[in-house]
Each structure stands twice: as structure tokens, then as C-alpha cells.
Design an enzyme around this catalytic site. Sequence first.
Site, short mmCIF file in Angstrom:
data_model
loop_
_atom_site.label_atom_id
_atom_site.label_comp_id
_atom_site.label_asym_id
_atom_site.label_seq_id
_atom_site.Cartn_x
_atom_site.Cartn_y
_atom_site.Cartn_z
CD GLN A 117 7.96 6.66 32.26
OE1 GLN A 117 7.58 5.74 31.30
NE2 GLN A 117 7.33 6.95 33.07
CD GLU A 175 6.58 -0.71 35.53
OE1 GLU A 175 7.61 0.25 34.84
OE2 GLU A 175 5.51 -0.44 35.73
CE1 TYR A 217 4.27 7.36 26.03
CE2 TYR A 217 4.39 9.25 27.49
CZ TYR A 217 3.85 8.60 26.62
OH TYR A 217 2.41 8.67 25.99
#
Length: 572
Positions: free
Chosen positions: A235, A250, A351
Site C-alpha cells: 500500500q 488520513e 503497508y
Amino acid sequence: MAEIVTTDVVVIGSGLAGLRASIEAARRSEGKLDIAVLTKVHAMRSHSVAYAGGTGAALYHDEGDSYDLHAYDTIKGAAWLADQDAVELFVRLAPQEIYQLEHWGMPWARRPDGRIAQRKFGGHSFPRACFAADKTGLYAMQTLYDTALKYDNIKFYHEFYVTSLIIENGEFRGVTAIELKTGDFYVFKAKAGVLATGGAGRLYPFTTYSHSSTADGMAMAYRAGLSLKDMEFFQFHPTGLVPSGILISEAARGEGGYLINNKGERFMKNYAPERMELAPRDVVSKAEMTEILEGRGFKGPGGLDYVLLDLRHLGEDKIDERLPHIRELAIRFAGVDPVEEPMPVRPVAHYSMGGVHTNIYGATPAKGLWAAGEVACVSLHGANRLGTNSSSDCLVYGMLTGRQAADYAMKVGLRDVPMDKVSEEEKRIFDRILRGSTGENPYHIRREMQDTMGKYVYVFRDEKGLKEAISKLKELRQRFGEGHVADKDREYNINLIHVLELDAMLEIAYVVARAALNRTETRGAHTRLDYPKRDDENWLKHTMIARGADGEPQFSYIPVVITKWPPTERKY
Ligand SMILES: Cc1cc2nc3c(=O)[nH]c(=O)nc-3n(C[C@H](O)[C@H](O)[C@H](O)COP(=O)(O)OP(=O)(O)OC[C@H]3O[C@@H](n4cnc5c(N)ncnc54)[C@H](O)[C@@H]3O)c2cc1C
């Protein structure tokens, strides 16, 4: 000769998953088992301390959230590569973990009525992120570490670097480790083990991860004969602060932040008109890279071109209440106060969706060994993880694996560790790596490996680039030799640890690049410019990767479990 420690359950890693597993094993066994927690850094320096934004769980069913909604969001976010039976189990257990943490003292943020507050996160159709300002991980880790210390039967071995897993006849027997302080070599004999060594973020040069996230556990498992799964899926989080790569959580977009290009446009309207900045991370990262490559970004240092993340309209009070850490990070690491100016951001390695293959309860195929947290691939996150689902994954699977490891250890007797394997490992490390002097300066090799991954195995991939990456990584492996350690001392030999970490990263980087070349479709975080479509007919399956006798990855596949939600087009 290795020092021998005998224990019942050994937990490798003390991040969120490892701590949760050790507490559960201690609780479950009611003092009857000894639990050893090995960690290469002090427990409270594990990467989990840095997680900021929140922990996801469907709490308020009276207000419209539900297990099915959480499961569906996760599965759609995962581009249908998640195993739906595992996701259904996970979403049901996540709320229990939120309340369990609260009972142990976690200061979750509150609503005015005193109930636990939740905020929005990308790809979730309901505000589902439980948080403690934007330092959730620090508080969660403190809560778990304090709780673990209450159990006399949990013993921490801080600064013990685990070098190998001992698996004999398909059965886990223990691990070998180096004590950093003395340089002494140990074997921990155990009836059961939980591998919780975290992710592989340091494969990349621009990354949100701590220096200790070096893929050790994945490499150990792979070398011990266990398969890795879905390693092509890495990710890239849309808001890495330029130039350091430090994460702007986020939560910044969850609280209402905008992404803008060099024309001042909120460009997400062209990519995800409904969810805008809160589309899943793969969608937002691809949008940012498209803006940058088509000339609508800003020139950054060292090729780190960027877009802007604007929080100004939130106002100073809200930023200080909800995002104080982000403000501090932006001022310190980019010289930008988000109250007054937008922040420079671009996609950043964040990730590992892939990891050690387990079943839906976190069991590896080796009897007596479980894997939990980011090192594992259950798979809950498929081709793209939703924000906040990782910390809840660590809690749920820490709990599940700790419990099973304890139950197993209470049933079986201690098996012998094959001492020839232990002495072979000791020779590898101390005779060949430490005393030897084959190979080039490891720090140069590490930099070249990271640059290769950042250039060719980043957000956008294609055959040509991946082949370049593979041949470069092969060359680096040769130049690494058996590892060159300049510092020949035994005590606190960090140089030796760096070489062992690089050894693991070279192995795993190669697997990621090979798996990325192998998957000829675009799905979630894996975008092949030469195969731009999702191809369910040929690729709705997990990649399993075993290490062949020649050291090369061997690919095979297992089906994705679909329960209620057949694959459809992904629109946001
Ligand atoms: C900056 C940042 C922000 C994030 N924000 C969020 C968020 O808001 N919400 C969310 O859900 N997720 C978030 N994530 C993801 C989440 O934090 C991680 O996936 C999770 O914390 C991983 O926990 P873990 O227990 O698997 O491993 P880690 O916390 O990485 O711990 C790994 C442990 O293994 C040990 N270890 C590793 N190798 C060895 C070895 N060879 N020998 C001995 N010990 C070893 C380490 O010492 C450490 O204790 C974020 C991640 C980052 C980097």
C-alpha cells in the site's frame, strides 16, 4: 554455545499484535504458562506506537452502522481479494477489542454524551475510526504494555533480535536470537509461538515506517519453509509529507482536509466524485500520481514531486483539538504550519498487505505457530487495506492467536529443538557474517535496494520496470555476499543487526518484485500500466509463494473465499 531458555509460549514482536497476543495467552492460561516476548527494540519503540488516526470497528448499529456494512466496505476496498469468511469474523470481533482496550484504560475520545467518538476514514461508508486525538497508537500501546506488565508470567526480552524460526517435521519448536547488549546467542525452546514482527515498510526509500520495519519475520518464515501470500500488494498512502515521508494521517482528510493540484483544483472530483478525498488509498494515490505525471503537481526536492493537502478551512481550534500531532509534524519536518499553508504530500510506502500465509484464525501451516498483525496475511485486506483496519486486525488477531497458542501449549509437551540447526545458525551469524568480510558496504546496498523499489515497484508498475528491478535486486544480492560487518565486537553490535535486516529485506524485496511481475492485471494497490484492467477471470486468486531449493520463489495459487458479496465494479 547457545544459551538455552525454556518457555511455553514465545511471542516474537511486541507491537500491538504481539502485546495483545501475550496478554491473551497469559489470561487464558491463568498463570499456568510462561510467556516470553522477544522484541528487537524496546516494546514501546515498536512501530505501532506511531499509528495515529484510529482503530476501526462498527459500534453504533442503532445509528445505521452494521457488521455487514463494515465487511462490505473492507471487501470492496480490498478489490475483492479479501477472504470474506475472515472479514466476517474480524468485523464481529473488532468492537469487543475496542471495549476491552477501554476497560484496560485506553482514553478513547468521547462524544458529548460520553460514548466513544468515531471519525471518518477513507473507504468506510460510516464514521468508524475510534481515536485518541491523533496519537491513538501511543495510547493503545501504553495501555497494552501496562496491562502486560500486570502478569507475572509474561517476561519481556527487550532488544533480543530473533534470527530464525525452528520448524521440524512441520512443527514449531522455538527460535534463535541474539541479545543485543551482550552479543550472546540464545535458543528459546517453546511449545507454541506467535509471530508478530510487523511489516516491511523499509523496503522503500520514501516510507512512513520506523527503521525497525525490515521484514525480518517474513524472511524467517519464508526461509523456514512457510509460504508468503499476496506479496505484490503494497500500500502507498496518499499523504506522505515531502521530503521526509513522515505520515500525515488520513485523519487529516477524515476531519475534512482537501487535496489540491497546481491549478488549485480539488482534483479528486475527477477520480472519485462521491467519496472525493475519502476514497480508498489506492484510488487516491493513483489520482495523485496521475496529477503529478500529467504536470499538475509541484516540483519537489530529489524528484519528490507533490500535491497539496489543505487544512486551512478547518481553522486553528479544530486542528489543535483533533490534529495537534499533524500540525507539529508539518512544522517540524516540512517547515509548514497547516493553519496557514497547505502541506506538500505524495504517495508513500505504508503497508504490506501480503505476508505469512495463515488460515482465518491466524494459524500457519506449521503446527504450534501462529502469525498476527502486519507480518501475517489472513487475508483481510486483499489488494488494498482500508485505513483503521490494521490496528483492529492486530487486536483481533493478537487476541485469537494468543488464545490458541495458550490452549495448544497447555495440551502438548515440550519437543526437542534440533541443536544441529541451532549451531548451524550460530555459525552463519558469527563465523560467516560477523567474522567474514565478503560483500560490499551494506549501507550502499540498502540505499540501492530502496531506490530500486521506489523507482520500479511503486504505485505504477510495468513489465519493463519490474524486470529492471528484478535484475538489479539479483545483482545486489550477489554484491551483498554473506554480508559485510565492519564492527567486529559482540556487544551492542548494531552494524551486525543492520546487516541481518538487510539480508531479510533483500530476500523480501525480490519476492515483492517477482510477485508484481507475475500478476498481469491491475487490482487495488497493484497497478500494472501494461495490464490496466482487473481480470477476475484469471486473477481472482491469492498468490502463494514458497522458497524453492534454489532460493527462487515458486508460485502457486489458492482461491479467494466469497461468502455474500460477489465481485462487482469498484466505484467511489
Ligand atoms: C505512521 C503510521 C501510521 C499508521 N496509522 C494507522 C492508523 O491510524 N490506523 C491503523 O489501523 N493502522 C495504522 N497504521 C498501520 C499499523 O500501525 C500497523 O500495521 C501496526 O501497528 C503493525 O503492528 P504489529 O504489531 O504487526 O507490528 P509492529 O508494531 O511493527 O511491531 C513489530 C514488532 O516486532 C519486533 N521485531 C521485528 N523483527 C524482529 C526480530 N527480528 N526479532 C525480534 N523482534 C522483532 C519489533 O521489535 C516490534 O516489537 C499506521 C502505520 C504507520 C507506520
